[in-house]
Design an enzyme around this catalytic site. Structure first.
Site, PDB file in Angstrom:
ATOM      1  N   ASP A 260       9.640  -2.794  -8.771  1.00 52.18           N
ATOM      2  CA  ASP A 260       8.681  -3.882  -8.618  1.00 52.18           C
ATOM      3  C   ASP A 260       9.140  -4.909  -7.589  1.00 52.18           C
ATOM      4  O   ASP A 260       8.322  -5.506  -6.887  1.00 52.18           O
ATOM      5  CB  ASP A 260       8.455  -4.578  -9.968  1.00 52.18           C
ATOM      6  CG  ASP A 260       7.458  -3.824 -10.828  1.00 52.18           C
ATOM      7  OD1 ASP A 260       7.307  -2.610 -10.616  1.00 52.18           O
ATOM      8  OD2 ASP A 260       6.838  -4.437 -11.700  1.00 52.18           O
TER       9      ASP A 260
ATOM     10  N   CYS B 220      13.338   1.005 -15.497  1.00 52.53           N
ATOM     11  CA  CYS B 220      12.614  -0.128 -14.926  1.00 52.53           C
ATOM     12  C   CYS B 220      11.201  -0.289 -15.491  1.00 52.53           C
ATOM     13  O   CYS B 220      10.776   0.442 -16.364  1.00 52.53           O
ATOM     14  CB  CYS B 220      12.642  -0.052 -13.406  1.00 52.53           C
ATOM     15  SG  CYS B 220      14.300  -0.482 -12.776  1.00 52.53           S
ATOM     16  N   ASP B 221      10.484  -1.237 -14.935  1.00 47.04           N
ATOM     17  CA  ASP B 221       9.353  -1.901 -15.586  1.00 47.04           C
ATOM     18  C   ASP B 221       8.312  -0.979 -16.219  1.00 47.04           C
ATOM     19  O   ASP B 221       7.946  -1.154 -17.371  1.00 47.04           O
ATOM     20  CB  ASP B 221       8.656  -2.812 -14.581  1.00 47.04           C
ATOM     21  CG  ASP B 221       9.540  -3.957 -14.121  1.00 47.04           C
ATOM     22  OD1 ASP B 221      10.769  -3.758 -14.067  1.00 47.04           O
ATOM     23  OD2 ASP B 221       9.020  -5.028 -13.809  1.00 47.04           O
ATOM     24  N   LYS B 222       7.756  -0.030 -15.483  1.00 46.37           N
ATOM     25  CA  LYS B 222       6.682   0.810 -16.007  1.00 46.37           C
ATOM     26  C   LYS B 222       7.216   2.140 -16.510  1.00 46.37           C
ATOM     27  O   LYS B 222       6.536   2.879 -17.215  1.00 46.37           O
ATOM     28  CB  LYS B 222       5.612   1.055 -14.924  1.00 46.37           C
ATOM     29  CG  LYS B 222       5.172  -0.202 -14.196  1.00 46.37           C
ATOM     30  CD  LYS B 222       4.791  -1.319 -15.129  1.00 46.37           C
ATOM     31  CE  LYS B 222       4.692  -2.661 -14.443  1.00 46.37           C
ATOM     32  NZ  LYS B 222       5.870  -3.144 -13.762  1.00 46.37           N
TER      33      LYS B 222
ATOM     34  N   CYS C 133      17.245  -5.511 -13.055  1.00 53.48           N
ATOM     35  CA  CYS C 133      17.585  -6.886 -12.659  1.00 53.48           C
ATOM     36  C   CYS C 133      18.008  -7.732 -13.856  1.00 53.48           C
ATOM     37  O   CYS C 133      17.458  -7.617 -14.943  1.00 53.48           O
ATOM     38  CB  CYS C 133      16.410  -7.518 -11.919  1.00 53.48           C
ATOM     39  SG  CYS C 133      16.073  -6.696 -10.350  1.00 53.48           S
TER      40      CYS C 133
ATOM     41  N   GLU D 297       1.582  -8.002  -9.764  1.00 52.08           N
ATOM     42  CA  GLU D 297       2.394  -9.118 -10.225  1.00 52.08           C
ATOM     43  C   GLU D 297       2.374 -10.240  -9.198  1.00 52.08           C
ATOM     44  O   GLU D 297       2.329  -9.986  -7.988  1.00 52.08           O
ATOM     45  CB  GLU D 297       3.837  -8.675 -10.461  1.00 52.08           C
ATOM     46  CG  GLU D 297       4.005  -7.808 -11.671  1.00 52.08           C
ATOM     47  CD  GLU D 297       5.446  -7.470 -11.964  1.00 52.08           C
ATOM     48  OE1 GLU D 297       5.726  -7.021 -13.082  1.00 52.08           O
ATOM     49  OE2 GLU D 297       6.303  -7.631 -11.076  1.00 52.08           O
TER      50      GLU D 297
ATOM     51  N   SER E 211       5.558 -11.045 -12.937  1.00 52.03           N
ATOM     52  CA  SER E 211       6.868 -10.443 -13.146  1.00 52.03           C
ATOM     53  C   SER E 211       7.537 -11.150 -14.318  1.00 52.03           C
ATOM     54  O   SER E 211       7.295 -12.329 -14.578  1.00 52.03           O
ATOM     55  CB  SER E 211       7.713 -10.613 -11.889  1.00 52.03           C
ATOM     56  OG  SER E 211       9.076 -10.362 -12.164  1.00 52.03           O
TER      57      SER E 211
END
Length: 556
Positions: free
Chosen positions: A79, A120-122, A192, A443, A469
């Site tokens: 992202d 990570c995010d998704k 992160c 985002e 985010s």
């Protein structure tokens, strides 16, 4: 369950076994349960560059426990790299690609069990969705969080890097300062280092019962992460033998636990998209209104970045997710009799997991606030809800009223913010960025970081039908539903309209009469789709609104 896989016996399966022979499998391997290891390793996402080592450790654990490990891939988008340009339209949408492709691979090859290795995010919610669909014994082990950076003697992270750009635009730091952040903010591999979306979802995987202790918090570069991966590989074989499946673990009560831990940790607002989507795959309707009910009785115990100056490595040292859960359990806020991937109950898992740093994980009797880290708002601007990370909002912005500054895309808003055209007290509205309108629900870390970096974070609010985010802080209100692209009230806001926000009261109000809104609605015309070909066009045709988790639904 049988200690043999679906293909190991019978003349009918001889053709399939011939193809296993082509892979170089021995007869001994073919006779063992077939365990799929879903690897999201790639060389473009910092959170995934170490996953090859995690996967090798998982394979060893599976083999030691009597399984036959076989690796296949899952995609992942960074992202941070996708932020602020057309690439961000392709982030959320990968959640469904990941779920779909993993479902296809797992069922087509009749795996007996699965180990998901996301980060990570998704990638994390996508694989949780797939786990619910496939519903064979499954365990998760993430790639782990990044260590915090160090700039000018202070710990820092990616959110500080984005805000440094805004600070530079405001003339409050030098190019050399920005370059120092650039070189030091992200010092290792891993997701992160703050309580952003990736780490939120990896922590909530523990809370759901799908990951072992430390899944969300052990740093990517620690050897303990390799040990965790081996234990996950061994444990999936126990789940297989006991026939414990994802839908046995991810029950409605487990999602209540996840929401409770979410509120205590102060997780990313993206959890309000992902938890309903995962629940949907489990056959559970997770109404967002329950989030406020849970928040009303759940104290916020942690202020990790961007809400504060502590990081995932600090949470790990303080005792991790289980220590937070143990604090919550002191007031009976969790369902503790639920089975988990450990083969034990929640109560057994968290017993003896002490809080080793009461400054980082506040004791249950001395929280940051008596209510949780996320608030769901309703009002005539968002009849179907919107969300805000309350724990990352400055106290003076919890109640705010100001004039709307309206932009029909993220880029126009950023230009105005960096150009000094936004004043103290304004409410920036960014619309036509929702799941359909974006398409892809981008985002908005760039505009929120620009607002904070230019010193407006304690006086300017931002409202969008897009999302934020986990690195965003401030009065940033997203997931406005219905979105502008379907004619939601956010599409009818005009420059200068007064918007009133009351986060403690869970309300958001556009101060325009019903009669005027009806006149505007009568004149409103749908926009032509921004993208008409490829995956995004198909996604826009099927996606539901943010309040429903932006799940895909076939039109009937």
């Amino acid at each position: 369950m049988s200690e043999c896989n679906y293909f190991c016996d019978g003349v009918d399966m001889a053709p399939q076994r011939s193809l296993f022979n082509a892979l170089g499998m021995t007869k001994e391997e073919m006779n063992k349960p077939l365990v799929g290891i879903v690897s999201s390793y790639n060389e473009i996402v910092p959170g995934h560059m170490n996953i090859d080592k995690i996967v090798e450790a998982v394979k060893m654990g599976v083999a030691m426990a009597g399984g036959n490990p076989v690796v296949f891939p899952a995609i992942a988008v960074c992202d941070g790299i996708a932020m602020g340009h057309v690439g961000m339209k392709y982030s959320l949408v990968t959640r469904d690609l990941i779920a779909d492709s993993t479902e296809c691979m797992a069922i087509a090859h009749h795996f007996d069990a699965l180990v998901m290795v996301p980060n990570c995010d998704k990638n994390v919610p996508g694989l949780l969705m797939a786990a619910a669909r496939v519903n064979v014994p499954t365990i998760f082990v993430s790639g782990g969080p990044m260590l915090a950076g160090h700039v000018k003697g202070r710990k820092t992270s990616l959110s500080s890097m984005f805000e440094a750009v805004g600070t530079y635009s405001a003339g409050n730091c030098s190019l050399e300062d920005v370059e120092e952040f650039e070189n030091k903010a992200c010092p290792t591999c891993g997701s992160c280092s703050g309580m952003y979306t990736a780490n939120s979802m990896n922590c909530l995987t523990e809370a759901l019962g799908m990951g072992l202790k430390g899944n969300g918090t052990i740093p990517a570069v620690y050897s303990e992460r390799i040990k965790l991966a081996k234990h996950a590989g061994m444990q999936v074989m126990e789940l297989y033998r006991k026939n414990i499946r994802p839908r046995d673990i991810m029950t409605e009560k487990a999602f209540m636990n996840a929401l409770t831990v979410d509120m205590a940790l102060g997780c990313s607002t993206n959890s309000m998209l992902h938890l309903p989507a995962i629940a949907h795959e489990c056959g559970i309707d997770l109404d967002l209104d329950i989030a406020n009910e849970i928040s009303s009785r759940t104290p916020n115990l942690c202020h990790l970045a961007p809400a504060g100056n502590t990081y995932m490595e600090d949470l790990n040292e303080a005792g991790g997710v289980y220590a937070v859960m143990n604090e919550l359990n002191k007031k009976g806020l969790l369902n503790t009799d639920l089975i988990t991937c450990t083969g034990k109950t929640v109560a057994e898992n968290i017993e003896g997991c002490v809080n080793r740093n009461p400054e980082l994980i506040r004791p249950i009797d001395d929280p940051y606030s008596q209510t949780g880290g996320i608030a769901v708002l309703r009002g005539n601007l968002a009849p179907d809800t919107c969300v805000v990370k309350r724990s990352a909002v400055a106290p003076e912005m919890l109640v705010h009223e100001g004039p709307a500054r309206v932009f029909d895309c993220e880029e126009d808003a950023i230009t105005a913010i960096r150009g000094g055209k936004i004043d103290h007290g304004d409410v920036v509205v960014i619309r036509y960025e929702g799941p359909k309108g974006g398409p892809g629900m981008r985002e908005m870390l760039n505009p929120t970081s620009a607002i904070s970096g230019m010193g407006l974070g304690s006086s300017v609010a931002l409202i969008t039908d897009g999302r934020f985010s986990g690195a965003t802080r401030g009065a940033a209100i997203g997931h406005v539903s219905p979105e502008a692209a379907v004619g939601g009230p956010i599409a009818l806001v005009e420059e200068g309209d007064i918007i009133s926000i009351d986060i403690p009261a869970n309300t958001i109000t556009l101060k325009v009469s019903d009669e005027v809104m009806a006149e505007r609605k009568a004149k409103w015309q749908p926009r032509e789709p921004k993208i008409t070909t490829g995956y995004l066009a198909r996604y826009a045709a099927l996606v539901t609104s943010g309040n429903r988790g932006a799940v895909l639904q076939i039109k009937k």
